[in-house]
Design a protein around this motif. Structure first.
Motif, PDB file in Angstrom:
ATOM      1  N   GLN A  23       0.852  -1.184   0.000  1.00 23.97           N
ATOM      2  CA  GLN A  23       0.000   0.000   0.000  1.00 23.97           C
ATOM      3  C   GLN A  23       0.888   1.234   0.000  1.00 23.97           C
ATOM      4  N   LEU A  24       0.499   2.216  -0.788  1.00 23.06           N
ATOM      5  CA  LEU A  24       1.266   3.446  -0.917  1.00 23.06           C
ATOM      6  C   LEU A  24       0.408   4.617  -0.459  1.00 23.06           C
ATOM      7  N   VAL A  25       0.972   5.436   0.395  1.00 20.74           N
ATOM      8  CA  VAL A  25       0.247   6.603   0.894  1.00 20.74           C
ATOM      9  C   VAL A  25       1.111   7.844   0.702  1.00 20.74           C
ATOM     10  N   GLU A  26       0.584   8.795  -0.050  1.00 18.32           N
ATOM     11  CA  GLU A  26       1.293  10.037  -0.310  1.00 18.32           C
ATOM     12  C   GLU A  26       0.931  11.080   0.740  1.00 18.32           C
ATOM     13  N   SER A  27       1.879  11.960   1.007  1.00 20.28           N
ATOM     14  CA  SER A  27       1.640  13.070   1.928  1.00 20.28           C
ATOM     15  C   SER A  27       2.533  14.236   1.537  1.00 20.28           C
ATOM     16  N   GLY A  28       2.243  15.381   2.123  1.00 16.77           N
ATOM     17  CA  GLY A  28       3.059  16.566   1.873  1.00 16.77           C
ATOM     18  C   GLY A  28       2.437  17.575   0.943  1.00 16.77           C
ATOM     19  N   GLY A  29       1.294  17.244   0.382  1.00 13.65           N
ATOM     20  CA  GLY A  29       0.623  18.189  -0.493  1.00 13.65           C
ATOM     21  C   GLY A  29      -0.048  19.292   0.305  1.00 13.65           C
ATOM     22  N   GLY A  30      -0.624  20.225  -0.414  1.00 16.99           N
ATOM     23  CA  GLY A  30      -1.319  21.328   0.241  1.00 16.99           C
ATOM     24  C   GLY A  30      -1.348  22.549  -0.639  1.00 16.99           C
ATOM     25  N   ARG A  61       4.722  26.490  -9.854  1.00 25.11           N
ATOM     26  CA  ARG A  61       3.938  27.351 -10.732  1.00 25.11           C
ATOM     27  C   ARG A  61       2.473  26.970 -10.609  1.00 25.11           C
ATOM     28  N   SER A  62       1.595  27.864 -11.025  1.00 25.80           N
ATOM     29  CA  SER A  62       0.163  27.582 -10.920  1.00 25.80           C
ATOM     30  C   SER A  62      -0.205  26.338 -11.732  1.00 25.80           C
ATOM     31  N   GLU A  63       0.489  26.112 -12.837  1.00 27.44           N
ATOM     32  CA  GLU A  63       0.175  24.938 -13.663  1.00 27.44           C
ATOM     33  C   GLU A  63       0.617  23.621 -13.024  1.00 27.44           C
ATOM     34  N   ASP A  64       1.303  23.698 -11.877  1.00 26.13           N
ATOM     35  CA  ASP A  64       1.648  22.479 -11.153  1.00 26.13           C
ATOM     36  C   ASP A  64       0.488  21.986 -10.289  1.00 26.13           C
ATOM     37  N   THR A  65      -0.583  22.727 -10.213  1.00 22.75           N
ATOM     38  CA  THR A  65      -1.747  22.305  -9.444  1.00 22.75           C
ATOM     39  C   THR A  65      -2.296  21.010 -10.023  1.00 22.75           C
ATOM     40  N   ALA A  66      -2.357  19.974  -9.175  1.00 24.46           N
ATOM     41  CA  ALA A  66      -2.762  18.639  -9.638  1.00 24.46           C
ATOM     42  C   ALA A  66      -2.815  17.701  -8.436  1.00 24.46           C
ATOM     43  N   VAL A  67      -3.271  16.492  -8.697  1.00 28.18           N
ATOM     44  CA  VAL A  67      -3.154  15.404  -7.718  1.00 28.18           C
ATOM     45  C   VAL A  67      -1.881  14.630  -8.045  1.00 28.18           C
ATOM     46  N   GLN A 119      -3.239  16.175  -3.014  1.00 28.31           N
ATOM     47  CA  GLN A 119      -3.524  17.366  -3.803  1.00 28.31           C
ATOM     48  C   GLN A 119      -2.474  18.446  -3.553  1.00 28.31           C
ATOM     49  N   VAL A 120      -1.991  19.009  -4.627  1.00 22.74           N
ATOM     50  CA  VAL A 120      -1.105  20.169  -4.560  1.00 22.74           C
ATOM     51  C   VAL A 120      -1.795  21.328  -5.280  1.00 22.74           C
TER      52      VAL A 120
END
Length: 123
Positions: free
Chosen positions: A3-10, A84-90, A118-119
């Motif tokens: 199982q993989l769990v991502e963190s650090g976004g915001g 950059r704003s275009e980096d907004t993504a999951v 989400q970033v």
């Protein structure tokens, strides 16, 4: 099974930096190639970076990305600078099944996927 769990976004301001983490549980990823992807609604998933299990081989799609891993912590990281704003993504990570071949792989060859973090970059 892993199982993989991502963190650090915001939410982060343009020009800032983030370090995303991908923690694996269930089994070790010390023999697994790993990769980071991102997806924006309505667009195809985009590969950002990948790293072989030994970390001797790596790929990044942009000079602003840096991928690393700590096999002792069963964790892979993605550093993104000058956001950059275009980096907004999951942003999500993926793991290849363990094997002896210390190589990089294309997106369809990854076997396990996290749900993403989400970033959002504000300008």
């Amino acid at each position: 099974q892993v199982q993989l769990v991502e963190s650090g976004g915001g939410l982060v301001q343009a020009g800032g930096s983030l370090r995303l983490s991908c923690k694996a549980t269930g089994r070790t990823i010390s023999r697994s190639a790993m990769a980071w992807f991102r997806q924006v609604p309505g667009k195809e998933r985009e590969v950002l970076a990948s790293i072989s299990w030994s970390a001797r081989n790596s790929f990044t799609a942009d000079y602003r990305y840096s991928i690393s891993r700590d096999n002792a912590k069963n964790t892979v990281y993605l550093q993104i600078d000058n956001l950059r704003s275009e980096d907004t993504a999951v942003y999500s990570c993926a793991a290849r099944r363990p094997e002896d071949l210390d190589s990089l792989f294309s997106p369809p060859q990854y076997d396990y996927w996290g749900r993403g973090t989400q970033v959002t970059v504000s300008s």
